[in-house]
Scaffold this motif. Sequence first.
Motif, PDB file in Angstrom:
ATOM      1  N   ASP A  39       0.805  -1.217   0.000  1.00  0.00           N
ATOM      2  CA  ASP A  39       0.000   0.000   0.000  1.00  0.00           C
ATOM      3  C   ASP A  39       0.841   1.271   0.000  1.00  0.00           C
ATOM      4  OD1 ASP A  39      -2.276  -1.550   0.005  1.00  0.00           O
ATOM      5  OD2 ASP A  39      -2.501  -1.453   2.190  1.00  0.00           O
ATOM      6  N   HIS A  40       2.012   1.197   0.590  1.00  0.00           N
ATOM      7  CA  HIS A  40       2.873   2.386   0.718  1.00  0.00           C
ATOM      8  C   HIS A  40       3.766   2.604  -0.506  1.00  0.00           C
ATOM      9  CE1 HIS A  40       5.365  -0.968   1.997  1.00  0.00           C
ATOM     10  NE2 HIS A  40       6.417  -0.219   1.716  1.00  0.00           N
ATOM     11  N   VAL A  41       3.715   1.690  -1.480  1.00  0.00           N
ATOM     12  CA  VAL A  41       4.564   1.785  -2.664  1.00  0.00           C
ATOM     13  C   VAL A  41       3.790   2.460  -3.793  1.00  0.00           C
ATOM     14  CG1 VAL A  41       5.871   0.487  -4.378  1.00  0.00           C
ATOM     15  CG2 VAL A  41       5.817  -0.297  -2.011  1.00  0.00           C
ATOM     16  N   ALA A  42       4.363   3.544  -4.295  1.00  0.00           N
ATOM     17  CA  ALA A  42       3.740   4.274  -5.400  1.00  0.00           C
ATOM     18  C   ALA A  42       4.357   3.832  -6.730  1.00  0.00           C
ATOM     19  CB  ALA A  42       3.944   5.777  -5.215  1.00  0.00           C
ATOM     20  N   PRO A  43       3.570   3.783  -7.801  1.00  0.00           N
ATOM     21  CA  PRO A  43       4.120   3.400  -9.103  1.00  0.00           C
ATOM     22  C   PRO A  43       5.308   4.253  -9.528  1.00  0.00           C
ATOM     23  CG  PRO A  43       1.730   3.444  -9.199  1.00  0.00           C
ATOM     24  CD  PRO A  43       2.128   4.006  -7.854  1.00  0.00           C
ATOM     25  N   HIS A  44       5.269   5.537  -9.232  1.00  0.00           N
ATOM     26  CA  HIS A  44       6.377   6.402  -9.619  1.00  0.00           C
ATOM     27  C   HIS A  44       7.639   6.062  -8.844  1.00  0.00           C
ATOM     28  CE1 HIS A  44       8.487  10.367 -10.283  1.00  0.00           C
ATOM     29  NE2 HIS A  44       8.284   9.885 -11.479  1.00  0.00           N
ATOM     30  N   GLY A  45       7.484   5.641  -7.607  1.00  0.00           N
ATOM     31  CA  GLY A  45       8.636   5.200  -6.813  1.00  0.00           C
ATOM     32  C   GLY A  45       9.281   3.961  -7.421  1.00  0.00           C
ATOM     33  N   ARG A  50       9.172   3.203 -10.586  1.00  0.00           N
ATOM     34  CA  ARG A  50       9.795   3.674 -11.833  1.00  0.00           C
ATOM     35  C   ARG A  50      11.179   4.258 -11.556  1.00  0.00           C
ATOM     36  NH1 ARG A  50       8.396   6.515 -16.862  1.00  0.00           N
ATOM     37  NH2 ARG A  50       9.401   8.535 -16.870  1.00  0.00           N
ATOM     38  N   ARG A  51      11.258   5.091 -10.529  1.00  0.00           N
ATOM     39  CA  ARG A  51      12.536   5.711 -10.170  1.00  0.00           C
ATOM     40  C   ARG A  51      13.532   4.655  -9.690  1.00  0.00           C
ATOM     41  NH1 ARG A  51      13.830  11.009  -9.026  1.00  0.00           N
ATOM     42  NH2 ARG A  51      11.621  11.526  -8.993  1.00  0.00           N
ATOM     43  N   ARG A  84      18.665  14.715 -14.303  1.00  0.00           N
ATOM     44  CA  ARG A  84      18.010  15.303 -13.126  1.00  0.00           C
ATOM     45  C   ARG A  84      17.214  14.248 -12.365  1.00  0.00           C
ATOM     46  NH1 ARG A  84      16.983  19.724 -16.638  1.00  0.00           N
ATOM     47  NH2 ARG A  84      14.926  18.866 -17.018  1.00  0.00           N
ATOM     48  N   TYR A  85      16.537  13.387 -13.094  1.00  0.00           N
ATOM     49  CA  TYR A  85      15.705  12.336 -12.511  1.00  0.00           C
ATOM     50  C   TYR A  85      16.545  11.390 -11.655  1.00  0.00           C
ATOM     51  CZ  TYR A  85      11.830   8.944 -12.554  1.00  0.00           C
ATOM     52  OH  TYR A  85      10.800   8.111 -12.214  1.00  0.00           O
TER      53      TYR A  85
END
Length: 71
Positions: free
Chosen positions: A4-10, A12-13, A43-44
């Motif tokens: 639940d605490h994991v975001a898709p963007h996280g 990806r990074r 930058r990413y």
Amino acid sequence: MSLDHVAPHGLRRTCAKLCHVNGGELEQIQFLLGHVSVLTTERYLGCKQNLEEPVNDRFGCLFSTNLVDLR
């Protein structure tokens, strides 16, 4: 195990950073992420291209002792 605490963007990074630390070239990671500019990818990832030791400088060792047929 809950994600639940994991975001898709996280994710990806994390994928991009793992690719980079394991030798992935910035241009490959740029393509993977869909960035138009490699500067965005820098930058990413929080890094810069290594312009002090360009990969093409390593070609000299190929020609100094062994003949390489590039055909």
